[in-house]
Motif scaffolding. Sequence first.
Motif, PDB file in Angstrom:
ATOM      1  N   ALA A 104       0.814  -1.229   0.000  1.00 27.53           N
ATOM      2  CA  ALA A 104       0.000   0.000   0.000  1.00 27.53           C
ATOM      3  C   ALA A 104       0.840   1.268   0.000  1.00 27.53           C
ATOM      4  N   ASP A 105       2.084   1.195   0.447  1.00 29.89           N
ATOM      5  CA  ASP A 105       2.918   2.388   0.559  1.00 29.89           C
ATOM      6  C   ASP A 105       4.000   2.474  -0.507  1.00 29.89           C
ATOM      7  N   VAL A 106       3.905   1.675  -1.543  1.00 33.76           N
ATOM      8  CA  VAL A 106       4.882   1.708  -2.640  1.00 33.76           C
ATOM      9  C   VAL A 106       4.148   2.013  -3.938  1.00 33.76           C
ATOM     10  N   ARG A 107       4.464   3.139  -4.555  1.00 33.41           N
ATOM     11  CA  ARG A 107       3.844   3.555  -5.819  1.00 33.41           C
ATOM     12  C   ARG A 107       4.846   3.339  -6.953  1.00 33.41           C
ATOM     13  N   LEU A 108       4.424   2.633  -7.972  1.00 31.43           N
ATOM     14  CA  LEU A 108       5.279   2.356  -9.129  1.00 31.43           C
ATOM     15  C   LEU A 108       4.735   3.089 -10.347  1.00 31.43           C
ATOM     16  N   VAL A 109       5.548   3.960 -10.930  1.00 29.10           N
ATOM     17  CA  VAL A 109       5.152   4.716 -12.118  1.00 29.10           C
ATOM     18  C   VAL A 109       5.897   4.140 -13.317  1.00 29.10           C
ATOM     19  N   VAL A 110       5.148   3.520 -14.231  1.00 29.64           N
ATOM     20  CA  VAL A 110       5.717   2.956 -15.450  1.00 29.64           C
ATOM     21  C   VAL A 110       5.089   3.680 -16.636  1.00 29.64           C
ATOM     22  N   PRO A 111       5.816   4.553 -17.312  1.00 31.61           N
ATOM     23  CA  PRO A 111       5.208   5.310 -18.412  1.00 31.61           C
ATOM     24  C   PRO A 111       4.797   4.399 -19.556  1.00 31.61           C
ATOM     25  N   GLU A 112       3.525   4.470 -19.910  1.00 31.78           N
ATOM     26  CA  GLU A 112       3.032   3.666 -21.024  1.00 31.78           C
ATOM     27  C   GLU A 112       3.204   4.392 -22.351  1.00 31.78           C
ATOM     28  N   GLY A 113       3.212   5.709 -22.309  1.00 34.97           N
ATOM     29  CA  GLY A 113       3.352   6.494 -23.527  1.00 34.97           C
ATOM     30  C   GLY A 113       4.761   7.044 -23.680  1.00 34.97           C
ATOM     31  N   LEU A 114       4.858   8.123 -24.420  1.00 39.67           N
ATOM     32  CA  LEU A 114       6.163   8.700 -24.712  1.00 39.67           C
ATOM     33  C   LEU A 114       6.701   9.559 -23.575  1.00 39.67           C
ATOM     34  N   SER A 115       5.842   9.951 -22.641  1.00 39.74           N
ATOM     35  CA  SER A 115       6.294  10.837 -21.571  1.00 39.74           C
ATOM     36  C   SER A 115       5.423  10.663 -20.336  1.00 39.74           C
ATOM     37  N   ILE A 116       5.900  11.243 -19.221  1.00 37.55           N
ATOM     38  CA  ILE A 116       5.142  11.291 -17.970  1.00 37.55           C
ATOM     39  C   ILE A 116       4.712  12.733 -17.771  1.00 37.55           C
ATOM     40  N   GLY A 117       3.417  12.979 -17.733  1.00 40.82           N
ATOM     41  CA  GLY A 117       2.889  14.338 -17.700  1.00 40.82           C
ATOM     42  C   GLY A 117       2.828  14.927 -16.306  1.00 40.82           C
TER      43      GLY A 117
END
Length: 413
Positions: A104-117
């Motif tokens: 619950a306290d770990v956030r994973l950001v994996v960009p699916e597109g060309l950038s992270i907005g």
Amino acid sequence: MPDVFADLVGQDEAVATLRHAAAAAAAVLRAAHPVAAGSGPAEVEGQPGVDPGAGMTHAWIFTGPPGSGRSVAARAFAAALQCAYGTGCGECPGCHTTMTGTHADVRLVVPEGLSIGVGEMRALVLRAASTPSGGRWQIVIIEDADRLTEAAGNALLKAIEEPPPRTVFLLCAPSTHPDDVSVTIRSRCRVVPLRQPPAAAVAEVLVRRDGIAPDVAQWAAAAAQGHVGRARRLARDPEARQRRDAVLAVPRRLTGVGAALDAASALIEAAEAEAEASVAEADAAERAALQTALGAGGTGRGAAGAMRGAAGQLKDLEKRQKSRATRAQRDALDRALVDLAGFYRDALTMALRAPVAPVHTDTAAMAEAGAQKWDAEGALRRLEAVLECRAAIEANVKPRIAVEAMMLTLWKG
């Protein structure tokens, strides 16, 4: 069960750094909550003499070439920080849930597109500022942090400059060059450099973790040039091997201008087909879920009104899916270019009689023939053409234009 760092291949120095930092982070928690943190003797006795905070900081950057294990290192470090014993044991609930992506306290950001907005980053930073539900750390892992837009980078920078007391940011990027990570973000992070793992280490983990036959693992590790994920795909996926064979057949197809342009079209179309197949299932599921949420199939005035107002949301979804498909196509094309670069690298080393093993053992005879025909200078020009094509596509040159230019250079030499 092995500990959380077991799959970080050939990175002994980085693992030692992360283990020490995790132990220091556990010491911080013990100092703040001596009663609550005393979960057992292993937590205290496992890392004797660790000063609270020594070696630990709130922001980290993991750098290294593709396949070196940047995201693996970040996830393993996050698990060690959430570990009940501060060691990354691999067995406690903190380690298990982090490694499976359910903590619950770990956030994973994996960009699916060309950038992270910027919108995504602001929402993430806001959520990361909350108090950890498990009492240890709130952790944000950003894969491919080099894809942050300028505005998103500024939003992240503000959070790193004034971090909440229990929040840790883990960024993954190819390097600390300003083109990948802004200088201001870099200056506030500790850098963990990773190297390309040796083929022997990659083969060992394929045998141990995935049960792959040793001879197949050794071939896949060499062909993947130290990229663990690509080696695993080659060892287990017949279609991946077929695509590789088609790419490595390109040099002998280049007999003229028309053949070079045909080869370029075939390479682009293969990448498009692979990308379409990889995202089709996810696209269909997302669209169905959104339509259901908007009342598709419902009856009555309310359901009809909801669907009439859904055009904007469907358009946004299509835009995100198009961006993801473009990214998938570029990734598939890049894998092909890496294989092609490996072939011309083999030709170059053979022309120079360098005492190194070939990347592609199954096309060594063809590379030897190329080395005799082109000599070292010609092989080097061709290798540079492939690398320049990769760089051009990364700089947003149209893939078809970049690949056609490369094929013509490979033909002419």
